[in-house]
Design a protein around this motif. Structure first.
Motif, PDB file in Angstrom:
ATOM      1  N   PHE A   1      55.474  46.847  31.123  1.00  0.00           N
ATOM      2  CA  PHE A   1      55.023  46.892  29.734  1.00  0.00           C
ATOM      3  C   PHE A   1      55.064  45.503  29.095  1.00  0.00           C
ATOM      4  CE2 PHE A   1      56.492  47.025  25.295  1.00  0.00           C
ATOM      5  CZ  PHE A   1      55.382  47.598  24.693  1.00  0.00           C
ATOM      6  N   LEU A   2      56.127  44.755  29.326  1.00  0.00           N
ATOM      7  CA  LEU A   2      56.243  43.431  28.721  1.00  0.00           C
ATOM      8  C   LEU A   2      55.165  42.490  29.240  1.00  0.00           C
ATOM      9  CD1 LEU A   2      60.127  42.994  28.784  1.00  0.00           C
ATOM     10  CD2 LEU A   2      58.674  43.554  26.814  1.00  0.00           C
ATOM     11  N   VAL A   3      54.911  42.532  30.550  1.00  0.00           N
ATOM     12  CA  VAL A   3      53.838  41.696  31.114  1.00  0.00           C
ATOM     13  C   VAL A   3      52.485  42.147  30.582  1.00  0.00           C
ATOM     14  CG1 VAL A   3      52.671  41.030  33.256  1.00  0.00           C
ATOM     15  CG2 VAL A   3      55.163  41.136  33.182  1.00  0.00           C
TER      16      VAL A   3
ATOM     17  N   ALA B   1      62.773  53.038  35.621  1.00  0.00           N
ATOM     18  CA  ALA B   1      62.568  52.939  34.176  1.00  0.00           C
ATOM     19  C   ALA B   1      62.486  51.482  33.739  1.00  0.00           C
ATOM     20  CB  ALA B   1      63.697  53.660  33.439  1.00  0.00           C
ATOM     21  N   PHE B   2      63.366  50.646  34.262  1.00  0.00           N
ATOM     22  CA  PHE B   2      63.341  49.236  33.881  1.00  0.00           C
ATOM     23  C   PHE B   2      62.180  48.494  34.524  1.00  0.00           C
ATOM     24  CE2 PHE B   2      67.403  50.013  31.975  1.00  0.00           C
ATOM     25  CZ  PHE B   2      67.470  49.073  30.953  1.00  0.00           C
ATOM     26  N   ALA B   3      61.708  48.966  35.676  1.00  0.00           N
ATOM     27  CA  ALA B   3      60.494  48.390  36.259  1.00  0.00           C
ATOM     28  C   ALA B   3      59.294  48.654  35.341  1.00  0.00           C
ATOM     29  CB  ALA B   3      60.241  48.975  37.646  1.00  0.00           C
ATOM     30  N   LEU B   4      59.253  49.843  34.740  1.00  0.00           N
ATOM     31  CA  LEU B   4      58.186  50.150  33.791  1.00  0.00           C
ATOM     32  C   LEU B   4      58.284  49.297  32.535  1.00  0.00           C
ATOM     33  CD1 LEU B   4      57.672  54.025  33.838  1.00  0.00           C
ATOM     34  CD2 LEU B   4      56.066  52.259  34.524  1.00  0.00           C
TER      35      LEU B   4
ATOM     36  N   VAL C   1      47.787  41.131  27.021  1.00  0.00           N
ATOM     37  CA  VAL C   1      46.953  41.576  25.903  1.00  0.00           C
ATOM     38  C   VAL C   1      46.930  40.509  24.804  1.00  0.00           C
ATOM     39  CG1 VAL C   1      46.840  43.229  23.980  1.00  0.00           C
ATOM     40  CG2 VAL C   1      47.191  44.047  26.322  1.00  0.00           C
ATOM     41  N   LEU C   2      48.090  39.954  24.490  1.00  0.00           N
ATOM     42  CA  LEU C   2      48.170  38.930  23.449  1.00  0.00           C
ATOM     43  C   LEU C   2      47.390  37.674  23.849  1.00  0.00           C
ATOM     44  CD1 LEU C   2      51.930  39.249  22.439  1.00  0.00           C
ATOM     45  CD2 LEU C   2      49.944  39.977  21.105  1.00  0.00           C
TER      46      LEU C   2
END
Length: 238
Positions: free
Chosen positions: A207-209, A200-203, A214-215
């Motif tokens: 997501f953060l990367v 879950a924390f790997a996901l 995207v930004l």
């Protein structure tokens, strides 16, 4: 052979099925992660093996997660489990449907399969350097996933997400009776719980990367393409 696209052209990038699954997945993963933290708060310790309780040795012990990051925003194990167990089967069947559609449509072979030479150390190192220098592809090249994107999407689709589902099933007493081999596969229910937590924390890290990229690449164009399917090919940067 690719059409003669030029920088600045507006093209179709993401198909409707991909866009629908993307946004459904974003909602479901938010519900699952935040409600999962609410469930974890009932016993914020992790163990390896079959058993784990207050007096057993835990390999990880944390404080309870704050309410603003849990669902609901207060400690309520029953409600957290309700949200989690409602979203989980929708998430699992949506993933199964998307993977079958991707195979039938050719999306995996067309967009995610590694091409000849892409896994050569020189090519991989060049992609890493380009990412580190924020050198994003322009023109038609922006329509193709690079080797790092392919590797991360494959790891998420075929490793992290199925691992979350299978370890989640392993923690269910009902599934222990139906599929007892799941407990043996992961070395015990407590091991499955630990792997579930780590996946879950790997996901979340993915997501953060993903959001950072995207930004940096242009959020209006990138997010807009995932809503409408239309994408403006980036121009060469000065």
């Amino acid at each position: 052979m690719e059409p003669p696209y030029a920088p600045g052209d507006i093209v179709r990038r993401h198909r409707l099925m991909t866009r629908l699954w993307h946004w459904l997945n974003a909602l479901l993963l938010y519900i699952l992660f935040t409600s999962g933290l609410g469930i974890f708060n009932a016993h914020p310790r992790l163990y390896w093996g079959q058993y784990g309780a207050n007096f057993d040795h835990a390999w990880l012990e944390l404080d309870r997660f704050p309410g603003w990051i849990t669902l609901p925003a207060l400690y309520n194990l029953a409600l957290s489990r309700h949200w989690h167990l409602t979203a989980a089967p929708i998430f699992a069947f949506a993933l199964l449907f998307y993977m079958l559609w991707s195979l039938a449509d050719g999306h995996i072979a067309r967009d995610l399969a590694f091409r000849r030479g892409e896994l050569a150390p020189r090519h991989v190192w060049q992609d890493i350097r380009d990412h580190a220098r924020l050198r994003f592809p322009t023109g038609a090249a922006a329509l193709r996933y690079n080797v790092l994107q392919k590797a991360s999407y494959i790891a998420v689709l075929f490793i992290a997400l199925p691992l979350l589902i299978l370890t989640g099933l392993t923690m269910s007493p009902g599934m222990n009776a139906a599929w007892p081999w799941l407990v043996d596969l992961f070395g015990g229910r407590q091991s499955a719980r630990s792997i579930h937590f780590l996946a879950a924390f790997a996901l979340v890290a993915f997501f953060l990367v993903h959001m950072l990229m995207v930004l940096l690449a242009g959020p209006v164009n990138e997010i807009g393409s995932m809503i409408t399917g239309r994408y403006r090919l980036p121009r060469d940067r000065p």
